[in-house]
Motif scaffolding. Structure first.
Motif, short mmCIF file in Angstrom:
data_model
loop_
_atom_site.label_atom_id
_atom_site.label_comp_id
_atom_site.label_asym_id
_atom_site.label_seq_id
_atom_site.Cartn_x
_atom_site.Cartn_y
_atom_site.Cartn_z
N PHE A 10 -81.47 25.12 27.95
CA PHE A 10 -80.22 25.83 27.68
C PHE A 10 -79.69 25.47 26.29
CE2 PHE A 10 -75.63 25.70 27.35
CZ PHE A 10 -75.31 27.02 27.62
N PHE A 45 -81.91 36.33 28.77
CA PHE A 45 -80.67 36.35 29.56
C PHE A 45 -79.45 36.11 28.68
CE2 PHE A 45 -77.38 34.69 32.27
CZ PHE A 45 -77.46 35.50 33.40
N LEU B 123 -65.69 35.74 33.02
CA LEU B 123 -64.81 35.37 31.90
C LEU B 123 -63.45 34.88 32.37
CD1 LEU B 123 -65.40 38.17 29.25
CD2 LEU B 123 -65.59 35.72 28.83
N LEU B 134 -64.97 31.81 22.26
CA LEU B 134 -66.23 32.50 22.57
C LEU B 134 -66.25 33.90 21.95
CD1 LEU B 134 -68.79 32.02 24.42
CD2 LEU B 134 -67.64 33.47 26.09
N VAL B 135 -65.16 34.61 22.11
CA VAL B 135 -65.10 35.99 21.59
C VAL B 135 -65.12 35.98 20.06
CG1 VAL B 135 -63.62 38.02 21.40
CG2 VAL B 135 -63.98 36.96 23.62
N ILE B 138 -68.92 34.87 19.15
CA ILE B 138 -70.04 35.74 19.53
C ILE B 138 -69.78 37.20 19.16
CG2 ILE B 138 -71.36 36.66 21.49
CD1 ILE B 138 -71.23 33.90 22.71
N MET B 159 -66.43 24.41 18.57
CA MET B 159 -67.87 24.40 18.93
C MET B 159 -68.04 24.04 20.40
SD MET B 159 -69.71 22.60 15.67
CE MET B 159 -71.37 23.04 16.10
N HIS B 163 -69.72 26.31 23.37
CA HIS B 163 -70.88 25.80 24.09
C HIS B 163 -70.60 25.74 25.59
CE1 HIS B 163 -74.60 23.54 24.51
NE2 HIS B 163 -73.95 22.76 25.36
N ARG B 166 -70.29 29.17 27.19
CA ARG B 166 -71.61 29.80 27.37
C ARG B 166 -72.30 29.23 28.61
NH1 ARG B 166 -75.35 32.59 24.35
NH2 ARG B 166 -74.34 32.58 22.33
N LEU B 167 -72.21 27.91 28.74
CA LEU B 167 -72.83 27.26 29.89
C LEU B 167 -72.14 27.68 31.19
CD1 LEU B 167 -74.95 25.23 30.84
CD2 LEU B 167 -73.30 23.39 30.48
N LEU B 169 -70.50 30.46 31.80
CA LEU B 169 -70.86 31.84 32.12
C LEU B 169 -72.29 31.89 32.66
CD1 LEU B 169 -69.41 33.99 29.17
CD2 LEU B 169 -68.44 33.59 31.42
N ARG B 170 -73.16 31.13 32.03
CA ARG B 170 -74.57 31.10 32.46
C ARG B 170 -74.66 30.65 33.90
NH1 ARG B 170 -78.56 31.59 34.30
NH2 ARG B 170 -80.69 31.44 33.52
N ASP B 171 -73.91 29.60 34.24
CA ASP B 171 -73.95 29.08 35.61
C ASP B 171 -73.45 30.10 36.61
OD1 ASP B 171 -75.03 26.71 34.93
OD2 ASP B 171 -73.17 25.54 35.04
N LEU B 173 -73.27 33.36 36.27
CA LEU B 173 -74.08 34.58 36.32
C LEU B 173 -75.46 34.34 36.92
CD1 LEU B 173 -73.06 35.99 32.85
CD2 LEU B 173 -72.48 36.98 35.04
#
Lengths: 255, 188
Positions: A10, A45, B123, B134-135, B138, B159, B163, B166-167, B169-171, B173
């Protein structure tokens, strides 16, 4: 993709997308994508996530579909229990009655839609001084004001040193400076944008600008109309022009 | 700061301010209104601006203030999805995520379906500062140093927010990966 990636995976993908890898690390990462399907899937992803965020927040023309907030689909399932609901309604009614009396007896009612000159100026600025209507000639200018307010003024399009950009209408925004009939003429002199608010004199209200805003407000009455110039300049520029060109013998649209 | 200087600086930072408002509210239409309202407030306080400081940071503070007020106002005005269980139920994939997106008072961005709906719902779980970072990073592509100035936070914090967001959201999703793969959006 169904498996959560390892933390190093990640971190690596996030750093790659964030542009914080140096050239060598970047090259190594890209080389390892071919032999590591899990890493490639994770990159795919997260790229998809970034694309989705961009779609959700892209600042484009506003479509009608996005203008109205969606109502909650599960509203009926939640909220206070019925026995409390009555108490809430009763309390709200008492508060509402109290507030009504307070407003009625303690203060003059004010129109919540009234917009201060500063706010009007800022609104036009945010809208980048784009008018809703631009008259094709002076005659149309005179007639437009006449039709809307029953009397007229003229700021000629060929006034030296003054650019007549066009009209904005008070009713088109979330508020108005005097009444919903207020007309706002957007002009420009040198690099300064100047607004001229025009409305019926009988509907006039007291307006002022704060010193902190750096704006100036000038007022004049021409016939049945009241004019306010909102300007960053210390002297009025548009009022003098309007005063000097007061149109005569305007035919009312609805005699 | 004169109105002319304000106009110029405002134009330079307008997009950033819009993204800040949109990130807090999750609503593009409202974001425009909030930035406009913030500009009106700023116009009455021009003499308060210290010209040695960052204009975007100054305006950004006003935008955040107005946006948060608006968000709170909306939550008060509307019936909200108050139960965390219901909210997490949505994120676990039972009801359609667009229901949750609308009901918690944040994202209400039209008729996007599938993956975007899940992202919208996820979000909501982020803190507003994290979501804004984040917005800005990205979507708006701002450098961390610029985000730091615009939000008046240390660069490292910006930062870290990006980070962790992102993590997070990843979790959230990843639990729906199968549904996402089958959704209309399809894999990129």
């Amino acid at each position: 993709v169904t498996q959560r990636p390892s933390q190093p995976q990640f971190e690596l993908v996030a750093a790659y997308l964030d542009g914080t890898l140096d050239a060598a690390q970047r090259q190594a990462f890209e080389a390892s994508l071919a032999s590591d399907p899990a890493l490639a899937a994770e990159l795919s992803f997260q790229r998809r996530l970034d694309s989705s965020l961009t779609r959700l927040f892209e600042d484009g023309p506003l479509a009608a579909a996005v203008a109205a907030p969606a109502e909650p689909a599960v509203a009926g399932k939640i909220g206070p229990a019925p026995r409390w609901r009555f108490a809430w309604v009763a309390a709200a009614a008492v508060l509402l009655l109290g507030a009504t009396f307070a407003v009625f007896f303690l203060s003059r009612p004010t129109d919540p839609n009234l917009m201060s000159p500063e706010k009007l100026y800022a609104t036009m600025q945010v809208r980048q001084w784009v008018p809703e209507w631009k008259c094709k000639d002076d005659q149309e200018f005179i007639q437009t004001v006449q039709n809307k307010l029953g009397d007229s003024i003229l700021v000629p399009a060929d006034t030296p040193g003054l650019e007549v950009i066009g009209w904005a209408y008070g009713s088109a925004y979330k508020g108005y400076p005097i009444t919903p009939n207020s007309m706002i003429l957007i002009t420009k002199k040198d690099n300064d944008h100047i607004l001229l608010v025009v409305d019926r004199a009988r509907d006039d209200r007291s307006m002022s600008v704060s010193k902190k805003s750096g704006l100036h407000l000038f007022r004049d009455v021409e016939g049945d109309l009241v004019l306010y110039e909102i300007t960053p300049r210390p002297e009025p520029a548009v009022l003098d022009v309007a005063r000097a060109h007061k149109p005569k013998n305007v035919c009312p649209t609805n005699p | 700061l004169t109105p002319q200087q304000f106009a110029q600086r405002y134009e330079e930072s307008r997009r950033t301010l819009w993204y800040i408002a949109a990130a807090i509210l999750g609503d593009r239409t409202l974001a425009h209104d909030v930035v406009q309202e913030a500009a009106a407030i700023a116009m009455t306080k021009l003499s308060d601006f210290d010209s040695t400081t960052n204009f975007t940071a100054w305006m950004g503070q006003i935008v955040r203030f107005v946006a948060l007020n608006e968000a709170r106002g909306r939550q008060r005005r509307r019936t909200t999805l108050a139960s965390p269980d219901l909210a997490s139920g949505v994120l676990q994939g039972n009801p359609h995520p667009s229901s949750a997106a609308g009901s918690v008072g944040a994202p209400v961005i039209g008729d996007l379906e599938g993956f975007d709906d899940y992202v919208k719902a996820a979000l909501i779980s982020l803190d507003e500062t994290a979501r804004t970072c984040l917005v800005l990073r990205i979507v708006h592509g701002m450098a961390y140093s610029e985000i730091s100035k615009a939000l008046s936070i240390p660069e490292g914090t910006a930062m870290s927010h990006v980070h962790r967001s992102r993590l997070a959201l990843r979790d959230r999703l990843s639990a729906h990966a199968d549904a996402l793969t089958d959704s209309k959006g399809g894999a990129p």
